[in-house]
Design an enzyme around this catalytic site. Structure first.
Site, PDB file in Angstrom:
ATOM      1  N   ASP A  11      -3.004  88.837  -9.807  1.00 13.86           N
ATOM      2  CA  ASP A  11      -3.690  88.340  -8.530  1.00 13.86           C
ATOM      3  C   ASP A  11      -3.450  89.195  -7.413  1.00 13.86           C
ATOM      4  O   ASP A  11      -4.034  89.040  -6.320  1.00 13.86           O
ATOM      5  CB  ASP A  11      -3.402  87.191  -8.020  1.00 13.86           C
ATOM      6  CG  ASP A  11      -1.907  86.738  -7.955  1.00 13.86           C
ATOM      7  OD1 ASP A  11      -1.337  87.607  -7.957  1.00 13.86           O
ATOM      8  OD2 ASP A  11      -1.473  85.639  -7.347  1.00 13.86           O
ATOM      9  N   ASP A  37      -1.687  80.549 -13.079  1.00 17.25           N
ATOM     10  CA  ASP A  37      -0.573  80.064 -12.453  1.00 17.25           C
ATOM     11  C   ASP A  37      -1.251  79.151 -11.254  1.00 17.25           C
ATOM     12  O   ASP A  37      -0.562  79.020 -10.194  1.00 17.25           O
ATOM     13  CB  ASP A  37       0.807  80.670 -12.235  1.00 17.25           C
ATOM     14  CG  ASP A  37       1.670  79.943 -11.778  1.00 17.25           C
ATOM     15  OD1 ASP A  37       1.940  78.697 -11.840  1.00 17.25           O
ATOM     16  OD2 ASP A  37       2.544  80.410 -10.738  1.00 17.25           O
ATOM     17  N   ALA A  72       4.100  79.858  -4.174  1.00 17.63           N
ATOM     18  CA  ALA A  72       3.977  78.510  -4.727  1.00 17.63           C
ATOM     19  C   ALA A  72       2.784  78.433  -5.736  1.00 17.63           C
ATOM     20  O   ALA A  72       1.976  77.412  -5.732  1.00 17.63           O
ATOM     21  CB  ALA A  72       3.363  77.786  -3.347  1.00 17.63           C
TER      22      ALA A  72
END
Length: 148
Positions: A11, A37, A72
């Protein structure tokens, strides 16, 4: 170790581009799995979200815990991971296809049903345009996002 498959979150935040290049160079396309994820904010706008009981703020597509600022999870979707791997990281399309479909299916023990287009398997596929933008999704032979 030939038994290991490297799972990568491509990403632009979770790992340096050199790590992706290193994985493909040393492990090969047969042992790389591109994953997300992803948390609930995947594909959504910047803003405030929850990850279980934890507050998360998404800014510029990057999800960080409100307390402490740690990553996160990701807001990455697989079509974006695919596009980035091909256009930014210059991984050959056929290697990215394998890393995003066949390899994860094999790791999950589902490669008898999914991960490739073969007679007898679920007809799951994604249609991308020439710029690798999502246009259609077929699940078990039925369009859930019609490409027309």
């Amino acid at each position: 170790d030939e038994r290991v498959t490297v799972e990568l979150i491509n990403d632009g935040t979770h790992l340096h581009p050199a790590a992706l290049e290193l994985a493909y160079h040393h492990a090969g396309a047969g042992r790389v799995a591109l994953i997300t994820d992803a948390m609930d904010a995947a594909g959504s706008a910047d803003g405030d979200y929850l990850l279980g009981p934890l507050g998360v703020v998404v800014k510029d597509g990057v999800a960080r815990l409100v307390d402490g600022g740690s990553i996160a999870g990701s807001t990455l979707t697989l079509d974006t991971a695919f596009r980035r791997a091909v256009t930014v990281d210059r991984i050959p399309v056929e290697d990215v296809v394998r890393s995003i479909s066949a390899n994860p299916a094999r790791l999950l023990g589902l490669d008898d049903r999914v991960g490739s287009l073969e007679p007898g398997k679920d007809a799951d596929l994604v249609v991308l345009d020439e710029e690798f933008t999502l246009k259609g999704v077929m699940r078990r032979g039925a369009w859930i996002v019609d490409p027309t």
